[in-house]
Motif scaffolding. Sequence first.
Motif, short mmCIF file in Angstrom:
data_model
loop_
_atom_site.label_atom_id
_atom_site.label_comp_id
_atom_site.label_asym_id
_atom_site.label_seq_id
_atom_site.Cartn_x
_atom_site.Cartn_y
_atom_site.Cartn_z
N ASN A 52 0.82 -1.21 0.00
CA ASN A 52 0.00 0.00 0.00
C ASN A 52 0.86 1.26 0.00
OD1 ASN A 52 -2.43 -1.37 -0.03
ND2 ASN A 52 -2.56 -1.49 2.20
N ARG A 53 1.88 1.29 0.86
CA ARG A 53 2.74 2.48 0.93
C ARG A 53 3.52 2.67 -0.36
NH1 ARG A 53 1.63 6.38 3.82
NH2 ARG A 53 3.84 7.00 3.79
N PHE A 54 4.04 1.58 -0.90
CA PHE A 54 4.83 1.68 -2.13
C PHE A 54 3.97 2.17 -3.29
CE2 PHE A 54 5.62 -0.69 -6.09
CZ PHE A 54 6.77 -0.04 -6.50
N THR A 55 2.79 1.59 -3.43
CA THR A 55 1.92 1.98 -4.54
C THR A 55 1.44 3.41 -4.38
OG1 THR A 55 1.19 -0.33 -4.61
CG2 THR A 55 -0.09 1.27 -5.87
N GLN A 56 1.16 3.82 -3.15
CA GLN A 56 0.70 5.18 -2.92
C GLN A 56 1.78 6.20 -3.29
OE1 GLN A 56 -0.37 5.92 1.15
NE2 GLN A 56 -0.96 8.05 0.80
N GLN A 57 3.02 5.96 -2.87
CA GLN A 57 4.11 6.88 -3.19
C GLN A 57 4.42 6.89 -4.67
OE1 GLN A 57 5.58 9.06 -1.15
NE2 GLN A 57 4.24 8.42 0.52
N LEU A 58 4.30 5.72 -5.31
CA LEU A 58 4.66 5.63 -6.72
C LEU A 58 3.65 6.32 -7.62
CD1 LEU A 58 6.88 4.24 -8.46
CD2 LEU A 58 5.28 2.37 -8.81
N LEU A 59 2.36 6.21 -7.28
CA LEU A 59 1.31 6.75 -8.13
C LEU A 59 0.86 8.15 -7.73
CD1 LEU A 59 -0.92 3.57 -8.56
CD2 LEU A 59 0.89 4.41 -10.06
N LEU A 60 1.50 8.73 -6.71
CA LEU A 60 1.08 10.04 -6.23
C LEU A 60 1.19 11.12 -7.31
CD1 LEU A 60 0.01 11.42 -3.67
CD2 LEU A 60 2.39 11.94 -3.07
N PRO A 61 2.29 11.21 -8.09
CA PRO A 61 2.36 12.28 -9.10
C PRO A 61 1.68 11.94 -10.42
CG PRO A 61 4.43 11.09 -9.04
CD PRO A 61 3.55 10.47 -8.00
N ILE A 62 1.12 10.74 -10.55
CA ILE A 62 0.53 10.31 -11.83
C ILE A 62 -0.96 10.63 -11.84
CG2 ILE A 62 0.20 8.34 -13.38
CD1 ILE A 62 2.60 7.03 -12.19
N ASN A 63 -1.47 11.00 -12.99
CA ASN A 63 -2.89 11.27 -13.14
C ASN A 63 -3.72 10.02 -12.88
OD1 ASN A 63 -2.27 13.91 -13.85
ND2 ASN A 63 -2.16 13.41 -16.04
N LEU A 64 -5.03 10.23 -12.72
CA LEU A 64 -5.91 9.11 -12.41
C LEU A 64 -5.90 8.04 -13.51
CD1 LEU A 64 -9.01 10.94 -10.86
CD2 LEU A 64 -7.22 9.66 -9.68
N GLY A 65 -5.65 8.45 -14.74
CA GLY A 65 -5.62 7.47 -15.82
C GLY A 65 -4.51 6.45 -15.67
N GLY A 66 -3.43 6.84 -15.01
CA GLY A 66 -2.31 5.92 -14.82
C GLY A 66 -2.43 5.03 -13.61
N HIS A 67 -3.46 5.23 -12.78
CA HIS A 67 -3.62 4.41 -11.58
C HIS A 67 -4.05 2.99 -11.92
CE1 HIS A 67 -4.09 8.05 -8.65
NE2 HIS A 67 -3.00 8.12 -9.39
N LYS A 68 -4.44 2.75 -13.16
CA LYS A 68 -4.77 1.38 -13.56
C LYS A 68 -3.53 0.49 -13.57
CE LYS A 68 -8.41 3.14 -16.61
NZ LYS A 68 -8.87 3.25 -18.03
N TRP A 69 -2.36 1.10 -13.56
CA TRP A 69 -1.11 0.33 -13.59
C TRP A 69 -0.63 -0.04 -12.19
CZ3 TRP A 69 2.71 0.22 -17.91
CH2 TRP A 69 2.12 0.53 -19.14
N ALA A 70 -1.42 0.24 -11.16
CA ALA A 70 -0.96 0.02 -9.78
C ALA A 70 -0.63 -1.45 -9.53
CB ALA A 70 -2.03 0.50 -8.80
N LEU A 71 -1.53 -2.34 -9.94
CA LEU A 71 -1.30 -3.77 -9.72
C LEU A 71 -0.09 -4.26 -10.49
CD1 LEU A 71 -2.26 -6.40 -8.44
CD2 LEU A 71 -3.78 -6.74 -10.40
N LEU A 72 0.08 -3.79 -11.71
CA LEU A 72 1.23 -4.20 -12.52
C LEU A 72 2.54 -3.73 -11.91
CD1 LEU A 72 2.43 -5.40 -15.11
CD2 LEU A 72 2.03 -3.19 -16.22
N PHE A 73 2.58 -2.48 -11.45
CA PHE A 73 3.81 -1.95 -10.86
C PHE A 73 4.16 -2.68 -9.56
CE2 PHE A 73 3.38 2.45 -13.01
CZ PHE A 73 4.06 1.97 -14.11
#
Length: 227
Positions: A52-73
């Motif tokens: 949760n912490r890793f995904t939150q920090q990684l996707l923080l600067p990315i737009n909502l459209g890129g949050h679909k990549w959370a599981l892949l990352f």
Amino acid sequence: MTLSLFDQFMSPVFLGVPLIALALTLPWTLFPTPSTRWLNSRLLALQGWFLNRFTQQLLLPINLGGHKWALLFASLMLYIISLNMLGLLPYTFTPTTQLSLNLGLAVPLWLATVIIGMRNQPTVALGHLLPEGTPTPLIPVLIIIETISLFIRPLALGVRLTANLTAGHLLIQLIATAAFILLPMMPTVAILTLVLMFLLTLLEIAVAMIQAYVFVLLLSLYLQENV
């Protein structure tokens, strides 16, 4: 004694079958599967908190459209960390020291980010090839340079991961060989060399985790430019 220091990076073969396929599937058997109980174990709770912490920090600067990549990352991060860490165990093989494997991970993911940018916002994606305010005579040269830098990105991803892990493994191999040779002649120097090898092993563990994070972080930056 091995014939070459680079023999340790050759994929082991058993009955004519390369064991790199087994090494690639092994990390998936090590992670615990979530249970149906209301209260998870400490290991599952720690794993969930880390993801949760890793995904939150990684996707923080990315737009909502890129949050679909959370599981892949998150999956890619854990996968590369597992391969890097398993390669530090004795009598094992590190698949991520192979440039072909790293490029096989880097090129499709980088190409996916480029295709997403070309499909969703082609003007912005092509605009990265020419910085704003460029003098007219420099426009063709800068377009060529930016295009080359765009296509070098997946190569840089793969080479960075391969070079860092290969260099660390070679240093450990060299220091271990030196300690083995010095042990009967100069035991004190050999003991100091073993201490240095232990510290280098700790550094290599940190490098194994950091390089996996850097690989995923750079992919997220490429995605951020195209969403």
